[in-house]
Write an enzyme that holds these catalytic residues in place. Structure first.
Site, short mmCIF file in Angstrom:
data_model
loop_
_atom_site.label_atom_id
_atom_site.label_comp_id
_atom_site.label_asym_id
_atom_site.label_seq_id
_atom_site.Cartn_x
_atom_site.Cartn_y
_atom_site.Cartn_z
CG ASN A 16 -2.23 -0.99 1.31
OD1 ASN A 16 -3.22 -0.44 -0.15
ND2 ASN A 16 -2.29 -2.14 1.53
CG MET A 89 0.27 -5.27 12.08
SD MET A 89 -1.11 -5.01 11.32
CE MET A 89 -1.79 -5.76 10.27
CG HIS A 108 -9.28 -3.68 9.05
ND1 HIS A 108 -8.52 -4.15 10.25
CD2 HIS A 108 -9.94 -4.21 9.50
CE1 HIS A 108 -8.44 -5.46 10.27
NE2 HIS A 108 -9.79 -5.32 10.05
CD GLU A 141 -7.84 8.16 23.46
OE1 GLU A 141 -7.77 7.52 24.11
OE2 GLU A 141 -7.39 9.24 23.31
CG ASP A 144 -8.13 -2.75 13.47
OD1 ASP A 144 -8.18 -1.98 12.78
OD2 ASP A 144 -7.72 -3.14 13.64
CB ALA A 172 -9.60 -3.56 -3.38
C1 GAR Z 1 -3.17 -4.13 4.72
O1 GAR Z 1 -4.72 -5.76 3.57
C2 GAR Z 1 -3.79 -3.72 5.81
O2 GAR Z 1 -5.53 -3.52 5.30
C3 GAR Z 1 -3.67 -4.57 6.81
O3 GAR Z 1 -2.11 -4.59 6.76
C4 GAR Z 1 -2.23 -5.02 5.03
C5 GAR Z 1 -0.85 -4.16 4.87
O4 GAR Z 1 -0.47 -4.98 3.15
N1 GAR Z 1 -4.22 -3.41 8.42
C6 GAR Z 1 -4.65 -4.11 8.94
O5 GAR Z 1 -4.96 -4.83 9.35
C7 GAR Z 1 -4.63 -2.94 10.14
N2 GAR Z 1 -5.68 -3.77 11.22
P1 GAR Z 1 1.09 -4.06 2.84
O6 GAR Z 1 2.53 -4.09 4.06
O7 GAR Z 1 1.21 -4.99 2.01
O8 GAR Z 1 0.61 -2.80 2.28
#
Ligand code: GAR
Length: 212
Positions: A16, A89, A108, A141, A144, A172
């Site tokens: 991302n 995370m 998320h 706070e 998600d 997506a």
């Molecule tokens: C993504 O799918 C994002 O939605 C998720 O981590 C992934 C990161 O992917 N985020 C969470 O789960 C937040 N609670 P990336 O490192 O390939 O961008």
């Protein structure tokens, strides 16, 4: 027009981060990539791109607040105005969030409030949902949660496993996240009773596309 300086915080692959970087016509400029994990592929990707990076493993700090103070200092030095979480995370606490009021955004891989927390895609599959999706939201706070910016559904297809569904969810995300950030930076909004209210919802739809 002057671009808004944003920081991307990431702990994982960084796909991302790359999508945000590649988005054409962005009203933002990624000033810095911050991470808590020295092994995060996102960190190597940012270094390859020649982007300034900040590696702050929390183990090196006496408390979460001390870690947050250090991160805020780094971001302020880079004149960052918005913080974009892309697979970051860690939970951000009040000290951090006060430094960027309603200017921290998260992505998320589920239709919140379903499947908050880790392993969202695996848990959705395990529950046998027909539809899951993605959510962009402002960060408060909780874990998600926080005002929804925009969501997109993603179907579970016959034969989907975690890998194939993750691939389509990420597709997506790569499309929506940069556009949602574009909307946040260009369309005025306010937050009322935990809900984000746009001044011009049509413009948001033009920037992000129709949900179906
Ligand atoms: C993504 O799918 C994002 O939605 C998720 O981590 C992934 C990161 O992917 N985020 C969470 O789960 C937040 N609670 P990336 O490192 O390939 O961008």
């Amino acid at each position: 027009m002057k671009k808004v300086a944003v920081a991307v915080l990431a702990s994982g692959e960084g796909s991302n981060y790359r999508a945000l970087q590649a988005y054409e016509g962005a009203p933002y400029e990624i000033a810095l990539l911050g991470t808590d994990d020295p092994r995060a592929p996102a960190l190597s990707k940012a270094r390859e791109d020649g982007l300034p990076t900040a590696l702050l493993p929390p183990e090196g700090f006496p408390s979460r607040e001390a870690w947050e103070k250090a991160m805020v200092e780094v971001l302020e030095e880079s004149r960052v105005e918005w913080v974009v979480l892309a697979g970051f995370m860690r939970i951000l606490g009040p000290f951090f969030l006060r430094a960027f009021p309603w200017r921290v955004v998260n992505l998320h891989p589920s239709l919140l409030p379903s499947f908050r927390g880790r392993e969202a895609i695996a848990r959705a599959l395990q529950r046998g949902v027909s539809w899951t999706g993605i959510t962009v939201h402002l960060v408060d706070e909780g874990v998600d949660q926080g005002p929804v910016v925009i969501q997109r559904p993603v179907p579970r297809l016959p034969g989907d496993d975690e890998e194939s569904l993750t691939r389509r969810i990420k597709e997506a995300e790569h499309h929506l996240y940069p556009r949602a950030l574009h909307a946040l930076l260009e369309v005025p909004f306010r937050v009322e009773e935990g809900r984000l209210l746009w001044a011009d919802e049509r413009k948001v739809r033009l920037l992000c596309g129709e949900p179906f």
